[in-house]
Scaffold this active site. Sequence first.
Site, PDB file in Angstrom:
ATOM      1  N   ASP A  36      59.821  16.695 -67.373  1.00 40.72           N
ATOM      2  CA  ASP A  36      60.981  17.454 -67.829  1.00 40.72           C
ATOM      3  C   ASP A  36      62.222  16.600 -67.606  1.00 40.72           C
ATOM      4  O   ASP A  36      62.485  16.169 -66.479  1.00 40.72           O
ATOM      5  CB  ASP A  36      61.098  18.769 -67.059  1.00 40.72           C
ATOM      6  CG  ASP A  36      59.791  19.554 -67.063  1.00 40.72           C
ATOM      7  OD1 ASP A  36      59.152  19.633 -68.125  1.00 40.72           O
ATOM      8  OD2 ASP A  36      59.398  20.065 -65.992  1.00 40.72           O
ATOM      9  N   ASP A  43      56.216  32.325 -70.197  1.00 38.64           N
ATOM     10  CA  ASP A  43      56.854  31.982 -68.928  1.00 38.64           C
ATOM     11  C   ASP A  43      56.973  33.263 -68.112  1.00 38.64           C
ATOM     12  O   ASP A  43      57.461  34.281 -68.628  1.00 38.64           O
ATOM     13  CB  ASP A  43      58.247  31.398 -69.155  1.00 38.64           C
ATOM     14  CG  ASP A  43      58.201  30.008 -69.783  1.00 38.64           C
ATOM     15  OD1 ASP A  43      57.088  29.495 -69.995  1.00 38.64           O
ATOM     16  OD2 ASP A  43      59.280  29.451 -70.062  1.00 38.64           O
TER      17      ASP A  43
END
Length: 239
Positions: free
Chosen positions: A129, A8
């Site tokens: 998500d 990330d």
Amino acid sequence: MIILPAIDIKDGNCVRLFKGDYSTVEKVCDTPYKAAEQFKAAGAQYMHMVDLDGAKDATLANADLIIDVAKQSGLKVEVGGGIRDMAAIERYLNNGIDKVILGSAAVKNPDFVIEAVKAFGDKIVVGIDAKNGMVCAEGWIDESEINYIELAKRMEDIGVGQIVFTDIDQDGTLAGPNLKQLDDLVHEVNCRVVASGGVSVLKDIINLAELDVYGAICGKAIYTGNLDLKQAIKITSKI
């Protein structure tokens, strides 16, 4: 089942968040290049990369860096974060990225997903998500009123072949994946499901493999040393 170690990126750094909260950002490796190099040395063939700045701001903030890290790694890379139009998809796919992940667009602009799937087929992955089973968008900040399974079914109906499912409450916690939600999802759709969030130890990997998910994304557990990536890849190659 395949293993996808994760990088990330925020402000050019390799970081992790706790439950998707940007205020908890923590640098976990000297550089994204070094992380990718370590993944490859452990036997990884795939890598999952997210542009956290892009996800929040709907831009390709770290695209050049991501493309270069992917190229240097030699791994098959899927990328998410800030991909909101066809030009963004083309930029990644034309520069060696294997798959792109559409997240917020699946909630807010399904016509774009339809267009992308028609143009790029299985290069398009949808990221779902969820928090308490409800889908979130815009870097997990914006909670919708759509159940994660309902969205998955909609995406399957328009031709999406692969879904990355993240339970936000588990992400970055090392508390184990949400096996119940994943099991429900696998039984409700026929597309490939990649599990993300909460993987802590080797037992989590084995549990996911038993659910018949297509892949597992591993992030924080690798950086903390809780999960031996080489061992996880070796075990899943036999399952």
